[in-house]
Every structure is written in structure tokens, then in C-alpha cells.
Design a protein around this motif. Structure first.
Motif, PDB file in Angstrom:
ATOM      1  N   THR A  28       8.092   5.944  -1.328  1.00  0.00           N
ATOM      2  CA  THR A  28       9.278   5.215  -1.780  1.00  0.00           C
ATOM      3  C   THR A  28       8.947   3.816  -2.283  1.00  0.00           C
ATOM      4  O   THR A  28       9.849   3.071  -2.663  1.00  0.00           O
ATOM      5  CB  THR A  28      10.313   5.102  -0.645  1.00  0.00           C
ATOM      6  OG1 THR A  28       9.690   4.511   0.505  1.00  0.00           O
ATOM      7  CG2 THR A  28      10.858   6.471  -0.268  1.00  0.00           C
ATOM      8  N   VAL A  29       7.666   3.462  -2.281  1.00  0.00           N
ATOM      9  CA  VAL A  29       7.251   2.143  -2.734  1.00  0.00           C
ATOM     10  C   VAL A  29       6.320   2.295  -3.927  1.00  0.00           C
ATOM     11  O   VAL A  29       5.350   3.052  -3.869  1.00  0.00           O
ATOM     12  CB  VAL A  29       6.542   1.362  -1.606  1.00  0.00           C
ATOM     13  CG1 VAL A  29       5.905   0.092  -2.150  1.00  0.00           C
ATOM     14  CG2 VAL A  29       7.517   1.026  -0.505  1.00  0.00           C
ATOM     15  N   ALA A  30       6.627   1.592  -5.006  1.00  0.00           N
ATOM     16  CA  ALA A  30       5.743   1.573  -6.175  1.00  0.00           C
ATOM     17  C   ALA A  30       4.657   0.539  -5.938  1.00  0.00           C
ATOM     18  O   ALA A  30       4.952  -0.652  -5.764  1.00  0.00           O
ATOM     19  CB  ALA A  30       6.538   1.245  -7.430  1.00  0.00           C
ATOM     20  N   ARG A  31       3.411   0.982  -5.923  1.00  0.00           N
ATOM     21  CA  ARG A  31       2.308   0.052  -5.672  1.00  0.00           C
ATOM     22  C   ARG A  31       2.168  -0.915  -6.838  1.00  0.00           C
ATOM     23  O   ARG A  31       2.229  -0.524  -8.002  1.00  0.00           O
ATOM     24  CB  ARG A  31       1.007   0.816  -5.454  1.00  0.00           C
ATOM     25  CG  ARG A  31       1.019   1.710  -4.234  1.00  0.00           C
ATOM     26  CD  ARG A  31      -0.323   2.376  -4.012  1.00  0.00           C
ATOM     27  NE  ARG A  31      -1.357   1.394  -3.733  1.00  0.00           N
ATOM     28  CZ  ARG A  31      -2.642   1.708  -3.544  1.00  0.00           C
ATOM     29  NH1 ARG A  31      -3.022   2.972  -3.598  1.00  0.00           N
ATOM     30  NH2 ARG A  31      -3.530   0.772  -3.298  1.00  0.00           N
ATOM     31  N   LEU A  83       0.802  -1.221   0.000  1.00  0.00           N
ATOM     32  CA  LEU A  83       0.000   0.000   0.000  1.00  0.00           C
ATOM     33  C   LEU A  83       0.837   1.274   0.000  1.00  0.00           C
ATOM     34  O   LEU A  83       0.311   2.350  -0.302  1.00  0.00           O
ATOM     35  CB  LEU A  83      -0.927   0.012   1.225  1.00  0.00           C
ATOM     36  CG  LEU A  83      -1.916  -1.147   1.323  1.00  0.00           C
ATOM     37  CD1 LEU A  83      -2.755  -1.012   2.580  1.00  0.00           C
ATOM     38  CD2 LEU A  83      -2.799  -1.209   0.089  1.00  0.00           C
ATOM     39  N   GLY A  84       2.104   1.167   0.359  1.00  0.00           N
ATOM     40  CA  GLY A  84       2.956   2.348   0.406  1.00  0.00           C
ATOM     41  C   GLY A  84       3.287   2.733   1.832  1.00  0.00           C
ATOM     42  O   GLY A  84       2.459   2.577   2.742  1.00  0.00           O
ATOM     43  N   ARG A  85       4.510   3.236   2.016  1.00  0.00           N
ATOM     44  CA  ARG A  85       4.968   3.613   3.357  1.00  0.00           C
ATOM     45  C   ARG A  85       4.179   4.819   3.885  1.00  0.00           C
ATOM     46  O   ARG A  85       3.707   4.830   5.016  1.00  0.00           O
ATOM     47  CB  ARG A  85       6.455   3.963   3.329  1.00  0.00           C
ATOM     48  CG  ARG A  85       7.349   2.962   2.611  1.00  0.00           C
ATOM     49  CD  ARG A  85       7.491   1.676   3.351  1.00  0.00           C
ATOM     50  NE  ARG A  85       8.543   0.857   2.749  1.00  0.00           N
ATOM     51  CZ  ARG A  85       8.511  -0.456   2.636  1.00  0.00           C
ATOM     52  NH1 ARG A  85       7.471  -1.142   3.071  1.00  0.00           N
ATOM     53  NH2 ARG A  85       9.517  -1.121   2.080  1.00  0.00           N
ATOM     54  N   THR A  91       5.783   0.864  13.336  1.00  0.00           N
ATOM     55  CA  THR A  91       7.189   0.572  13.621  1.00  0.00           C
ATOM     56  C   THR A  91       7.961   0.059  12.411  1.00  0.00           C
ATOM     57  O   THR A  91       8.974   0.652  12.013  1.00  0.00           O
ATOM     58  CB  THR A  91       7.296  -0.449  14.771  1.00  0.00           C
ATOM     59  OG1 THR A  91       6.385  -1.520  14.540  1.00  0.00           O
ATOM     60  CG2 THR A  91       6.978   0.189  16.102  1.00  0.00           C
ATOM     61  N   ALA A  92       7.519  -1.053  11.827  1.00  0.00           N
ATOM     62  CA  ALA A  92       8.248  -1.602  10.678  1.00  0.00           C
ATOM     63  C   ALA A  92       8.158  -0.663   9.479  1.00  0.00           C
ATOM     64  O   ALA A  92       9.134  -0.488   8.737  1.00  0.00           O
ATOM     65  CB  ALA A  92       7.688  -2.978  10.322  1.00  0.00           C
ATOM     66  N   THR A  93       6.991  -0.030   9.295  1.00  0.00           N
ATOM     67  CA  THR A  93       6.809   0.870   8.154  1.00  0.00           C
ATOM     68  C   THR A  93       7.753   2.062   8.237  1.00  0.00           C
ATOM     69  O   THR A  93       8.431   2.408   7.261  1.00  0.00           O
ATOM     70  CB  THR A  93       5.353   1.363   8.110  1.00  0.00           C
ATOM     71  OG1 THR A  93       4.490   0.246   7.975  1.00  0.00           O
ATOM     72  CG2 THR A  93       5.138   2.313   6.949  1.00  0.00           C
ATOM     73  N   ALA A  94       7.799   2.716   9.396  1.00  0.00           N
ATOM     74  CA  ALA A  94       8.663   3.886   9.541  1.00  0.00           C
ATOM     75  C   ALA A  94      10.136   3.494   9.438  1.00  0.00           C
ATOM     76  O   ALA A  94      10.938   4.231   8.853  1.00  0.00           O
ATOM     77  CB  ALA A  94       8.390   4.571  10.884  1.00  0.00           C
ATOM     78  N   THR A  95      10.501   2.348   9.999  1.00  0.00           N
ATOM     79  CA  THR A  95      11.893   1.899   9.907  1.00  0.00           C
ATOM     80  C   THR A  95      12.308   1.713   8.451  1.00  0.00           C
ATOM     81  O   THR A  95      13.385   2.156   8.036  1.00  0.00           O
ATOM     82  CB  THR A  95      12.070   0.578  10.681  1.00  0.00           C
ATOM     83  OG1 THR A  95      11.730   0.792  12.052  1.00  0.00           O
ATOM     84  CG2 THR A  95      13.504   0.091  10.601  1.00  0.00           C
ATOM     85  N   ALA A  96      11.448   1.080   7.659  1.00  0.00           N
ATOM     86  CA  ALA A  96      11.754   0.882   6.242  1.00  0.00           C
ATOM     87  C   ALA A  96      11.741   2.208   5.482  1.00  0.00           C
ATOM     88  O   ALA A  96      12.604   2.462   4.632  1.00  0.00           O
ATOM     89  CB  ALA A  96      10.749  -0.089   5.629  1.00  0.00           C
TER      90      ALA A  96
END
Length: 407
Positions: free
Chosen positions: A203-206, A82-84, A126-131
């Protein structure tokens, strides 16, 4: 033919550069983590206001951990699809909702609901923000060593957890309405953070087409599973120490050390997380093997001092031991993330990180529940000494296994 009057068109928000977005996400991450531990020194006030015994604090804390673990399992990995930015915006909205629950419903049922919602927001973040922090930094400075992003995300996570008790203690001792004002302040912070994060680049292409939903899974290649298992065990053991200081440390301070000052309770918890952040900064350029060797020194010393402080009723030993152990946990968790990250590809980074945080927050919750149950039948000093011994064994085993995997 009638014309329809259009409402005013609002201009789209500007898009920040990746470098600025890196810091915006880091600050938002810090604020959310700080809010999750703000109640640490306030639980005594809630107990007095609502008339529930100290053991209930463990259940309220568990409600938070249930929210974290549930969100990590069901949605912590969805930012890969879904995207960061979208997931961080959802998490900030959930945290704002938690603040509203605390403001409007300060009794025990409301505390339980508010803490579950609070935990859901943390689990989404947590994991989303870290990535996202890592990816934003690599886009802004592609030639830079990735340890900077790892250090900043670690400080945002652990530093936020440490700031929360200190802020809560300051509100409790220095400002009026300590059970209301902190939640209002953080509500405003979350609204401002939401607007700022909305301007951060994605930063993520859906992926094209509809992707089937599935809950979190641990998809690690067979050859890398021993590495991931060791990293997960280390994260579990390390967060057990954090769980103690964000839930029951004020109880130990009051019953065993006869210290009831709220700011002192917040400061002791803060010192544990601050030491974790300082250790990560000092060792930011060091290899994982060197960090693990430091863990094998810091954790035994810290936990032994912590236990001695409880037995001797010594605040300096208790607080000092917590800080030394906190430094060890900071390096242990950083090493665990590095080890787990080495088992992932860019397309599964969010999923693997979510799995590590899922295990870590299980460590934050389950040992605290066991400690709370033990306090019903055993004196606090006995419980704390047993806790320190069990955590020490788990840390030594996990850290040694990861060290041997370094070759």
C-alpha cells in the motif's frame, strides 16, 4: 558454446485482494503479539528450571522491552519508505528466529537473547501493521468509516497480548513440555503467516532514488505538539498497567494471594486485555471525548479495586480491578492513537504511530523495572498500592488534558 541448465522456475505467489489482505495482516499481527506474552505464566517454570530468583523476571522482561524500543527507534518508521509488507515479512522472520532461540537455549542467557529478539520483531511490526491494516481496509472499502480498521488493529494488538498468557497457561497446565511446545507451535505459525503475508498487496509507493537513513524522530508541527505530548503520556501510563500484568502479576498472585496455578495467572492477564478489546468494540462509534470520559470513570475504579484486592488478599477484587482497569486502558490507548494520528499526514503516518508505540513500550518497561527494584526492599502489597496510585495520577492528568483539547 555450452548451455547452462536452468533450475525449475517457481511460479510467483498470487496477490490477494485488499480485503483478504486486511484479515491476513490482522491475524499475523495477533500471532506476533500473542507470542510476546506467552511466557507470562511460564516464568515460574523457568525460575525452577534454571534456579534464578523472581526479581530476575523483571530483567528478562526489560530485555524484551529494550528490543521493542530499540527497533521502534531505529526502524519502526521505515515502512513509510521500504513498504508495509516488506517490514512485516522481516518482523515475522525475526519472530521465527526468537522461537528458535527459545527452543535451543532455554537457560537464562538464552531467555535474555530470545526476549530481545522477540522485542525487535514486535517493534518492527506494531506501527507498520497498524498502518497497513488501515490502508488495506480503505482500499477495499473506500466508503467505510475508518473506525473499523482502528478497532481491528486495536483488537489484534491488545487481543494478541491477552491471548498469549492464556495460551501459555494452557500449555503449562494441560500439555507436556510447556517450555518447548509453545515455541514450536508459534514457529510453525510464523512460517505460515510469512507465506500468507507475502501475498498481501503493498500500500506504499516506494520513493524514487535512495533515501537517507535516519532513526525515528517525532516530527510534529509546533501547534500540534501539546496534543501529541498528551497522547504520548496517556500511552505511557496505560501500558504501565499492561506491563504489570504481563510480567509481575504471577508473582503478586503467588506471594500476596497464594495462587500458584499457571492457568489462573494466564487467565487473569488475559482478562485485562480482553476487557480492553471489548471496551474498544463497545465504544467503536463513540467520539474521543466520550471515550475519555469513560476512562476517567473506569481507571479510578479499576485501580482502586486492584489495590484493595492486594490489601485484602482477595482474588476477585484483584482480578476484577485488573479487568476494569484494562477496559480503561483500551479506551485510553485508542484515544491516544486517534489524537496522535490527527497530528500526522498520510506520508508520515507510520512515523507518528511508531513514535506513539515507542512511548507506550517505554511505559511497558520502565515502571516494571521500578516495581521490580522496589520489591527488593518493600513488601508486594505496598509496592502494588503505590504503583496503582502513581499510575492513576498519570492517567487522570493525561486523559484530562486530551479531553480539554477536544474543545
Amino acid at each position: 558454446m555450452t548451455s547452462v541448465r536452468q533450475g525449475p522456475a517457481f511460479p510467483p505467489l498470487p496477490v490477494l485482494h485488499h480485503g483478504a489482505g486486511f484479515w491476513v495482516v490482522a491475524v499475523a499481527f495477533t500471532a506476533v503479539m500473542a507470542y510476546s506474552t506467552v511466557p507470562t505464566p511460564l516464568w515460574g517454570l523457568y525460575e525452577a528450571a534454571d534456579g534464578f530468583p523472581p526479581i530476575v523476571v523483571t530483567f528478562v522482561f526489560a530485555a524484551y522491552a529494550v528490543g521493542v524500543v530499540g527497533a521502534l527507534y531505529l526502524a519502526g518508521h521505515l515502512s513509510d519508505v521500504l513498504g508495509r509488507r516488506r517490514m512485516i515479512l522481516i518482523a515475522l522472520g525475526v519472530e521465527a528466529a526468537a522461537a528458535v532461540v527459545f527452543v535451543l537455549w532455554p537457560e537464562l542467557p538464552g531467555l535474555l537473547v530470545g526476549r530481545v529478539v522477540n522485542g525487535v520483531g514486535v517493534g518492527l511490526l506494531t506501527a507498520t501493521a497498524t498502518a497497513h491494516i488501515s490502508e488495506l481496509r480503505s482500499r477495499a472499502r473506500p466508503d467505510e468509516d475508518p473506525t473499523t480498521a482502528v478497532t481491528v488493529s486495536g483488537i489484534a494488538n491488545l487481543g494478541g497480548l491477552g491471548l498469549g498468557p492464556l495460551i501459555g497457561g494452557l500449555f503449562a497446565e494441560c500439555l507436556p513440555a510447556p517450555l518447548l511446545l509453545p515455541h514450536l507451535v508459534f514457529l510453525v505459525l510464523f512460517v505460515a503467516a510469512w507465506v500468507a503475508v507475502a501475498m498481501v498487496p503493498e500500500t506504499v509507493a516506494r520513493p524514487v532514488g535512495r533515501q537517507p537513513y535516519r532513526p525515528q524522530r517525532i516530527a510534529v508541527p509546533q501547534a500540534a505538539r501539546p496534543t501529541f505530548v498528551a497522547a504520548g503520556a496517556a500511552a505511557f501510563a496505560g501500558f504501565a498497567v499492561f506491563g504489570l500484568f504481563t510480567s509481575l502479576a504471577p508473582t503478586f498472585l503467588a506471594e500476596s494471594l497464594h495462587q500458584t496455578d499457571r492457568l489462573l495467572a494466564g487467565s487473569v492477564a488475559f482478562s485485562v486485555f480482553a476487557a480492553a478489546c471489548v471496551a474498544q468494540v463497545l465504544f467503536r462509534g463513540s467520539s474521543v471525548a466520550r471515550q475519555l470520559r469513560a476512562v476517567l470513570v473506569l481507571m479510578p475504579v479499576g485501580l482502586l479495586l486492584l489495590a484493595a484486592g492486594a490489601v485484602l488478599a482477595s482474588l476477585p477484587l484483584f482480578a476484577g480491578g485488573g479487568a476494569v482497569a484494562g477496559a480503561g486502558v483500551g479506551l485510553l490507548f485508542r484515544s491516544a492513537l486517534a489524537r496522535a494520528g490527527s497530528t500526522s499526514s498520510p506520508s508520515t503516518r507510520g512515523e507518528v504511530l511508531a513514535a506513539v508505540f515507542l512511548i507506550a513500550y517505554a511505559g511497558l518497561c520502565l515502571p516494571v523495572l521500578l516495581v521490580g527494584a522496589a520489591l527488593l526492599v518493600l513488601p508486594p502489597v505496598t509496592v502494588l498500592v503505590a504503583f496503582a496510585g502513581l499510575v492513576l495520577v498519570a492517567v487522570l492528568v493525561a486523559a484530562t488534558r486530551m479531553l480539554h483539547q477536544d474543545g
